[in-house]
Design a protein around this motif. Structure first.
Motif, PDB file in Angstrom:
ATOM      1  N   TYR A 158      -3.828  -5.196  -6.987  1.00  0.00           N
ATOM      2  CA  TYR A 158      -2.833  -4.187  -7.313  1.00  0.00           C
ATOM      3  C   TYR A 158      -2.805  -3.011  -6.339  1.00  0.00           C
ATOM      4  O   TYR A 158      -1.828  -2.280  -6.265  1.00  0.00           O
ATOM      5  CB  TYR A 158      -3.052  -3.665  -8.740  1.00  0.00           C
ATOM      6  CG  TYR A 158      -2.716  -4.693  -9.786  1.00  0.00           C
ATOM      7  CD1 TYR A 158      -1.390  -4.974 -10.118  1.00  0.00           C
ATOM      8  CD2 TYR A 158      -3.716  -5.400 -10.445  1.00  0.00           C
ATOM      9  CE1 TYR A 158      -1.078  -5.923 -11.072  1.00  0.00           C
ATOM     10  CE2 TYR A 158      -3.409  -6.357 -11.403  1.00  0.00           C
ATOM     11  CZ  TYR A 158      -2.086  -6.609 -11.716  1.00  0.00           C
ATOM     12  OH  TYR A 158      -1.774  -7.556 -12.654  1.00  0.00           O
ATOM     13  N   HIS A 159      -3.912  -2.815  -5.628  1.00  0.00           N
ATOM     14  CA  HIS A 159      -3.995  -1.734  -4.642  1.00  0.00           C
ATOM     15  C   HIS A 159      -4.524  -2.323  -3.337  1.00  0.00           C
ATOM     16  O   HIS A 159      -5.687  -2.133  -2.990  1.00  0.00           O
ATOM     17  CB  HIS A 159      -4.916  -0.615  -5.139  1.00  0.00           C
ATOM     18  CG  HIS A 159      -4.404   0.120  -6.329  1.00  0.00           C
ATOM     19  ND1 HIS A 159      -3.481   1.141  -6.241  1.00  0.00           N
ATOM     20  CD2 HIS A 159      -4.674  -0.022  -7.646  1.00  0.00           C
ATOM     21  CE1 HIS A 159      -3.209   1.605  -7.454  1.00  0.00           C
ATOM     22  NE2 HIS A 159      -3.909   0.906  -8.315  1.00  0.00           N
ATOM     23  N   PRO A 160      -3.703  -3.037  -2.595  1.00  0.00           N
ATOM     24  CA  PRO A 160      -4.166  -3.687  -1.357  1.00  0.00           C
ATOM     25  C   PRO A 160      -4.798  -2.717  -0.368  1.00  0.00           C
ATOM     26  O   PRO A 160      -5.641  -3.112   0.433  1.00  0.00           O
ATOM     27  CB  PRO A 160      -2.880  -4.297  -0.779  1.00  0.00           C
ATOM     28  CG  PRO A 160      -1.940  -4.400  -1.930  1.00  0.00           C
ATOM     29  CD  PRO A 160      -2.262  -3.271  -2.848  1.00  0.00           C
ATOM     30  N   GLY A 170     -12.957  -6.927   0.303  1.00  0.00           N
ATOM     31  CA  GLY A 170     -11.617  -6.990   0.857  1.00  0.00           C
ATOM     32  C   GLY A 170     -11.575  -7.115   2.358  1.00  0.00           C
ATOM     33  O   GLY A 170     -10.506  -7.221   2.958  1.00  0.00           O
ATOM     34  N   GLN A 171     -12.749  -7.105   2.996  1.00  0.00           N
ATOM     35  CA  GLN A 171     -12.796  -7.172   4.451  1.00  0.00           C
ATOM     36  C   GLN A 171     -12.957  -8.610   4.911  1.00  0.00           C
ATOM     37  O   GLN A 171     -13.737  -9.371   4.329  1.00  0.00           O
ATOM     38  CB  GLN A 171     -13.960  -6.323   4.983  1.00  0.00           C
ATOM     39  CG  GLN A 171     -13.788  -4.849   4.659  1.00  0.00           C
ATOM     40  CD  GLN A 171     -15.011  -4.035   5.007  1.00  0.00           C
ATOM     41  OE1 GLN A 171     -15.921  -4.522   5.660  1.00  0.00           O
ATOM     42  NE2 GLN A 171     -15.037  -2.787   4.560  1.00  0.00           N
ATOM     43  N   PRO A 172     -12.219  -9.033   5.924  1.00  0.00           N
ATOM     44  CA  PRO A 172     -12.295 -10.418   6.389  1.00  0.00           C
ATOM     45  C   PRO A 172     -13.670 -10.745   6.946  1.00  0.00           C
ATOM     46  O   PRO A 172     -14.370  -9.878   7.470  1.00  0.00           O
ATOM     47  CB  PRO A 172     -11.224 -10.481   7.483  1.00  0.00           C
ATOM     48  CG  PRO A 172     -11.105  -9.070   7.970  1.00  0.00           C
ATOM     49  CD  PRO A 172     -11.323  -8.203   6.752  1.00  0.00           C
ATOM     50  N   ALA A 173     -14.047 -12.002   6.776  1.00  0.00           N
ATOM     51  CA  ALA A 173     -15.334 -12.440   7.319  1.00  0.00           C
ATOM     52  C   ALA A 173     -15.298 -12.371   8.841  1.00  0.00           C
ATOM     53  O   ALA A 173     -14.276 -12.616   9.458  1.00  0.00           O
ATOM     54  CB  ALA A 173     -15.625 -13.873   6.876  1.00  0.00           C
ATOM     55  N   ALA A 181       0.833  -1.197   0.000  1.00  0.00           N
ATOM     56  CA  ALA A 181       0.000   0.000   0.000  1.00  0.00           C
ATOM     57  C   ALA A 181       0.864   1.242   0.000  1.00  0.00           C
ATOM     58  O   ALA A 181       1.939   1.280   0.581  1.00  0.00           O
ATOM     59  CB  ALA A 181      -0.906  -0.004   1.247  1.00  0.00           C
ATOM     60  N   ALA A 182       0.370   2.270  -0.667  1.00  0.00           N
ATOM     61  CA  ALA A 182       1.068   3.542  -0.685  1.00  0.00           C
ATOM     62  C   ALA A 182       0.986   4.151   0.708  1.00  0.00           C
ATOM     63  O   ALA A 182       0.045   3.904   1.457  1.00  0.00           O
ATOM     64  CB  ALA A 182       0.440   4.473  -1.709  1.00  0.00           C
ATOM     65  N   PRO A 183       1.955   4.980   1.074  1.00  0.00           N
ATOM     66  CA  PRO A 183       1.983   5.501   2.434  1.00  0.00           C
ATOM     67  C   PRO A 183       1.005   6.629   2.689  1.00  0.00           C
ATOM     68  O   PRO A 183       0.947   7.147   3.782  1.00  0.00           O
ATOM     69  CB  PRO A 183       3.434   5.995   2.557  1.00  0.00           C
ATOM     70  CG  PRO A 183       3.831   6.358   1.164  1.00  0.00           C
ATOM     71  CD  PRO A 183       3.127   5.357   0.290  1.00  0.00           C
ATOM     72  N   ASP A 184       0.245   7.042   1.685  1.00  0.00           N
ATOM     73  CA  ASP A 184      -0.670   8.164   1.861  1.00  0.00           C
ATOM     74  C   ASP A 184      -1.621   7.895   3.019  1.00  0.00           C
ATOM     75  O   ASP A 184      -2.130   6.792   3.188  1.00  0.00           O
ATOM     76  CB  ASP A 184      -1.476   8.403   0.588  1.00  0.00           C
ATOM     77  CG  ASP A 184      -0.573   8.694  -0.598  1.00  0.00           C
ATOM     78  OD1 ASP A 184       0.639   8.809  -0.376  1.00  0.00           O
ATOM     79  OD2 ASP A 184      -1.084   8.799  -1.719  1.00  0.00           O
ATOM     80  N   ALA A 185      -1.890   8.932   3.800  1.00  0.00           N
ATOM     81  CA  ALA A 185      -2.756   8.774   4.955  1.00  0.00           C
ATOM     82  C   ALA A 185      -4.205   8.593   4.531  1.00  0.00           C
ATOM     83  O   ALA A 185      -4.907   7.740   5.050  1.00  0.00           O
ATOM     84  CB  ALA A 185      -2.618   9.989   5.867  1.00  0.00           C
TER      85      ALA A 185
END
Length: 266
Positions: free
Chosen positions: A139-141, A150-153, A43-47
């Motif tokens: 490509y964009h985790p 993308g959220q875990p069950a 992931a990019a470091p952007d806040a």
């Protein structure tokens, strides 16, 4: 990779290739995010992480299904997405990149590679939607924080380690509105609810069970929220009052049941 909006009919989610470690139909990896020492995208470091958006529209263009993808200013030319769509048996008639400060939008005009027609089957539309979302997650985790896929069950409430007491409810509230279209040819059903794979296909199935036909649909995904607009008829006509109530009750019951099953304590 971004949120998805679909006008037409959608279907089940895309399965994953366990051998390749990436979603089926996904193009060979192209650099889109920072890469760690082991080659995995990071992931990019952007806040501030922008909310991904995917729109699939069958109304905007008379000859093609229009797919629009947004994810702040983090999207490139999306060559990986183009390849993934082609791997689904689709033609990309043209593509357009719109750039604005802090926001980029990639739009694809697609047709079926065999028939050169729009994509209207709900199952195929859902496959397109989930392919784009899976592409985005790969490509964009960092987008996983905003996307329901993308959220875990959640762990089972029967687990002895789960705390007792009421569970947190979804921040996405379910709303259903049914009204006659301006031109009087059909009714428009607007649904806002928490997104999940296969949602559109299930909604269409619920409507078919009560003899309501879906003429067309626009499916939008904004992070973990799905906003669907379905153009529906009953025996070829706009829905009468009793059918409006039946559709509202049936969808409310189904969507509430799905949410309860997910969050049920016991």
């Amino acid at each position: 990779m971004s949120i998805c909006s679909i006008t037409g009919i959608v279907c089940p989610g895309v399965s994953k290739s366990r051998a390749a470690g990436r979603p089926i139909g996904l193009a060979p990896r192209v650099v889109r995010a920072a890469v760690s020492t082991n080659g995995a995208p990071t992931a990019a470091p952007d806040a501030a992480i922008p909310k991904p958006v995917v729109k699939i529209d069958n109304i905007r263009d008379p000859f093609a299904t229009v797919v629009t993808v947004e994810f702040g200013d983090r999207l490139g030319e999306l060559l990986d997405t183009i390849t993934s769509l082609k791997n689904l048996g689709l033609n990309i008639r043209r593509a357009k990149l719109d750039g604005a400060p802090g926001r980029k939008s990639n739009t694809f005009y697609i047709t079926d590679a065999t028939t050169s027609e729009k994509i209207t089957r709900s199952a195929q539309i859902e496959e397109i939607r989930m392919t784009i979302i899976n592409n985005l997650l790969y490509y964009h985790p960092e987008s996983s924080e905003a996307l329901a896929a993308g959220q875990p069950a959640r762990s089972s409430s029967r687990d002895s380690t789960s705390p007792l007491g009421p569970k947190a409810r979804s921040v996405v509230q379910t709303t259903i509105e049914v009204a006659e279209a301006d031109n009087g040819s059909c009714s428009v059903c607007k649904i806002s609810t928490r997104d999940r794979p296969g949602l559109l296909v299930d909604v269409v199935s619920v409507l078919k069970d009560i003899n309501v036909n879906v003429v067309s649909a626009e499916i939008d995904t904004f992070g973990d929220e799905a906003r669907d607009e379905l153009f529906i008829t009953y025996h070829g006509e706009p829905l009468p009052g009793p059918m409006v109530q039946l559709v509202t009750n049936a969808l409310q019951y189904y969507l509430s049941l799905a949410e309860v099953e997910k969050e049920e304590s016991y």
